[in-house]
Design a protein around this motif. Sequence first.
Motif, short mmCIF file in Angstrom:
data_model
loop_
_atom_site.label_atom_id
_atom_site.label_comp_id
_atom_site.label_asym_id
_atom_site.label_seq_id
_atom_site.Cartn_x
_atom_site.Cartn_y
_atom_site.Cartn_z
N SER A 219 23.02 -0.49 -7.06
CA SER A 219 23.67 0.63 -7.74
C SER A 219 24.68 1.20 -6.82
CB SER A 219 22.67 1.85 -7.87
OG SER A 219 22.02 2.30 -6.82
N ASP A 220 24.62 1.15 -5.54
CA ASP A 220 25.71 1.48 -4.67
C ASP A 220 27.16 0.35 -4.83
OD1 ASP A 220 24.65 3.70 -3.40
OD2 ASP A 220 23.94 2.58 -1.79
N CYS A 221 26.63 -0.88 -4.95
CA CYS A 221 27.86 -1.86 -5.15
C CYS A 221 28.40 -1.70 -6.48
CB CYS A 221 27.33 -3.20 -5.16
SG CYS A 221 26.38 -3.85 -3.79
N VAL A 222 27.77 -1.11 -7.29
CA VAL A 222 28.47 -0.58 -8.74
C VAL A 222 29.36 0.35 -8.54
CG1 VAL A 222 28.03 -0.12 -11.16
CG2 VAL A 222 26.27 -1.91 -10.09
N VAL A 223 28.80 1.50 -8.19
CA VAL A 223 29.44 2.66 -7.88
C VAL A 223 30.88 2.44 -6.91
CG1 VAL A 223 29.34 5.03 -6.87
CG2 VAL A 223 27.47 4.40 -8.10
N LEU A 224 30.68 1.65 -5.77
CA LEU A 224 31.74 1.37 -5.09
C LEU A 224 32.76 0.56 -5.77
CD1 LEU A 224 30.10 0.68 -1.74
CD2 LEU A 224 31.54 2.54 -2.52
N ASP B 205 12.07 11.52 -3.69
CA ASP B 205 11.26 12.45 -3.43
C ASP B 205 9.99 12.78 -4.38
OD1 ASP B 205 12.72 13.07 -1.12
OD2 ASP B 205 13.97 14.79 -2.45
N MET B 206 10.37 12.47 -5.80
CA MET B 206 9.34 12.67 -6.99
C MET B 206 8.44 11.29 -6.89
SD MET B 206 11.22 14.18 -10.08
CE MET B 206 12.54 12.76 -10.16
N ASN B 207 8.74 10.23 -6.07
CA ASN B 207 8.00 9.20 -6.08
C ASN B 207 7.49 8.75 -7.34
OD1 ASN B 207 6.63 7.17 -4.67
ND2 ASN B 207 4.70 8.16 -4.17
N CYS B 208 8.21 8.85 -8.51
CA CYS B 208 7.86 8.45 -9.69
C CYS B 208 8.34 6.75 -10.06
CB CYS B 208 8.64 9.28 -10.87
SG CYS B 208 10.61 9.25 -10.73
N ILE B 209 8.91 6.21 -9.18
CA ILE B 209 9.15 4.95 -9.44
C ILE B 209 8.18 3.97 -8.66
CG2 ILE B 209 10.74 2.98 -9.07
CD1 ILE B 209 12.85 4.77 -9.96
N ARG B 210 7.47 2.86 -8.91
CA ARG B 210 6.37 2.25 -8.08
C ARG B 210 6.81 0.80 -8.11
NH1 ARG B 210 3.81 5.74 -5.20
NH2 ARG B 210 2.45 4.01 -4.83
N SER B 211 8.05 0.39 -8.92
CA SER B 211 8.39 -1.05 -8.81
C SER B 211 9.30 -1.25 -7.78
CB SER B 211 9.17 -1.19 -10.25
OG SER B 211 9.50 -2.52 -10.23
N ARG B 212 9.22 -2.34 -6.94
CA ARG B 212 9.77 -2.89 -6.06
C ARG B 212 11.36 -3.07 -6.34
NH1 ARG B 212 8.01 -8.01 -2.74
NH2 ARG B 212 5.86 -6.70 -2.88
N ASN B 213 11.40 -3.75 -7.68
CA ASN B 213 12.95 -4.32 -8.23
C ASN B 213 13.79 -2.88 -8.25
OD1 ASN B 213 12.19 -6.74 -7.75
ND2 ASN B 213 11.48 -6.82 -10.04
N GLN B 214 12.91 -1.79 -9.06
CA GLN B 214 13.80 -0.75 -9.33
C GLN B 214 14.33 -0.10 -7.97
OE1 GLN B 214 11.19 1.57 -11.93
NE2 GLN B 214 11.85 -0.12 -13.82
N ILE B 215 13.31 0.00 -7.07
CA ILE B 215 13.49 0.75 -5.82
C ILE B 215 14.86 -0.01 -5.15
CG2 ILE B 215 13.00 0.97 -3.33
CD1 ILE B 215 10.18 1.39 -4.53
N GLU B 216 14.75 -1.37 -5.16
CA GLU B 216 15.92 -2.05 -4.40
C GLU B 216 17.26 -1.88 -5.26
OE1 GLU B 216 15.93 -3.94 -1.91
OE2 GLU B 216 13.87 -4.05 -1.46
N GLU C 166 0.78 -1.28 -0.06
CA GLU C 166 -0.04 -0.04 -0.06
C GLU C 166 0.87 1.30 -0.07
OE1 GLU C 166 -2.43 -0.26 3.49
OE2 GLU C 166 -3.79 -1.92 2.45
N HIS C 167 1.98 1.28 0.68
CA HIS C 167 2.86 2.41 0.65
C HIS C 167 4.13 2.28 0.14
CE1 HIS C 167 -0.19 3.83 3.54
NE2 HIS C 167 -0.15 2.59 3.94
N VAL C 168 4.27 2.34 -1.03
CA VAL C 168 5.64 1.99 -2.00
C VAL C 168 6.60 2.72 -1.33
CG1 VAL C 168 6.49 1.87 -4.19
CG2 VAL C 168 4.11 1.45 -3.91
N GLU C 169 6.35 3.95 -0.91
CA GLU C 169 7.73 4.88 -0.52
C GLU C 169 8.36 4.24 0.57
OE1 GLU C 169 3.80 6.28 1.66
OE2 GLU C 169 4.48 5.54 -0.54
N LEU C 170 7.78 3.39 1.49
CA LEU C 170 8.47 2.73 2.64
C LEU C 170 9.31 1.60 2.14
CD1 LEU C 170 5.34 2.09 4.75
CD2 LEU C 170 7.10 3.93 5.01
N TRP C 171 9.41 1.23 0.84
CA TRP C 171 10.45 0.21 0.52
C TRP C 171 12.07 0.77 0.36
CZ3 TRP C 171 10.37 -4.63 0.12
CH2 TRP C 171 8.99 -5.46 0.05
N TRP C 172 11.81 2.31 0.34
CA TRP C 172 13.23 2.95 0.40
C TRP C 172 13.78 2.94 1.62
CZ3 TRP C 172 15.15 5.22 -4.03
CH2 TRP C 172 14.54 5.18 -5.03
N PHE C 173 13.39 2.50 2.65
CA PHE C 173 13.62 2.29 4.08
C PHE C 173 13.55 1.01 4.57
CE2 PHE C 173 11.79 6.32 3.05
CZ PHE C 173 12.74 7.20 3.24
#
Length: 220
Positions: free
Chosen positions: A117-122, A98-109, A26-33
Amino acid sequence: MPELEQLSVPRPPADAGRIQRNILEEHVELWWFKDPKKSILCYGVAVVLILACGTGGIVLLYSTSSRSGEWRLAVGTTLCLLALLVLLKQLLSSAIQDMNCIRSRNQIELLKSGGFSDCVVLLLSALVLLVCGVVLTVLSTTTMQLSPSRPLASMFTSGVILMTAGAAILLCLLLYVLSTSCCPVAPRRLGTGDISIFTISSRLAVNRRLATTSSMANLI
């Protein structure tokens, strides 16, 4: 009578795992945390990397007027660009969140702090530091053998520092990937005893009967 018998049959206890998944859906924004410890760890490493690469690059660029200014200019520019790359990744993830433009769980992960993405950057940062360190060390050693009177101790020291930093980041990244892949969070199962399961909306107490409230009411 059959209807009364059906009404008297006790209902099975609610599935706490399914309730928790529904709340998160129900609350996709919580997947960021979802994993705050991993997010804080990766965010802290990114901040340290930005400060270290930025400071080192500025110091090298500031000292380009001295002897061997060419390699200082090249390595300093590379370190500053690397710091900007890590900063860009963090700003991009924050803007998308902040824009909440992504609703996919995989993309948020993939994009959140502690994600792929952090692993790739490191990994990219570690490889850049290793390459710069190896190049500086090899060049300084070869030049010292050809002309021992030329003072290239700072070039050799910078190469060793960059190689050490790159190897340390690569080793820490390898340990992080192994720890997250080999030790996944095991889901908790419900039994007949008293089990307390913490969810984002509320704390659910299970003792053969599971009582919960609306997630929207708890968030308000």
